[in-house]
Design an enzyme around this catalytic site. Structure first.
Site, PDB file in Angstrom:
ATOM      1  N   CYS A  18       1.912  39.866  11.046  1.00 41.21           N
ATOM      2  CA  CYS A  18       0.334  40.436  11.031  1.00 41.21           C
ATOM      3  C   CYS A  18       0.313  41.614  10.167  1.00 41.21           C
ATOM      4  CB  CYS A  18       0.179  40.861  12.533  1.00 41.21           C
ATOM      5  SG  CYS A  18      -1.729  41.205  12.834  1.00 41.21           S
ATOM      6  N   PRO A  19      -1.008  41.608   9.241  1.00 41.82           N
ATOM      7  CA  PRO A  19      -1.926  40.482   9.193  1.00 41.82           C
ATOM      8  C   PRO A  19      -1.777  39.486   8.132  1.00 41.82           C
ATOM      9  CG  PRO A  19      -2.616  42.505   8.340  1.00 41.82           C
ATOM     10  CD  PRO A  19      -0.973  42.924   8.765  1.00 41.82           C
TER      11      PRO A  19
END
Length: 81
Positions: A18-19
């Site tokens: 992430c992200p």
């Protein structure tokens, strides 16, 4: 995977956390035509909620299906506009 749609392009983001799966998926879907389907293949379990949240909150994108296959998470996103 469902037989209800044809995959236009596959984006391999295995190893990214992430992200990045969402960032790369957004970039890839921007390059597709309307009704095209992007398959996103990730190893980050957080991508399940991240891509769902992104698709739900983004106009012109629809999450068709998510599949957990061991340590691999597959997301099928359609460009709708």
């Amino acid at each position: 995977m469902s037989d209800e749609f044809d995959i236009t392009e596959t984006l391999d983001v295995k190893g990214a956390s992430c992200p990045m799966p969402v960032v790369k998926a957004k970039s890839a879907i921007d390059d597709l035509d309307e009704d095209d389907v992007l398959e996103v293949v990730a190893t980050d379990s957080g991508s399940m909620s991240d891509i769902d949240g992104w698709a739900t909150g983004t106009d012109g994108v629809e999450l068709l299906e998510q599949v957990e296959d061991g340590d691999v998470y597959k997301h099928y996103v359609q460009k709708t506009a």
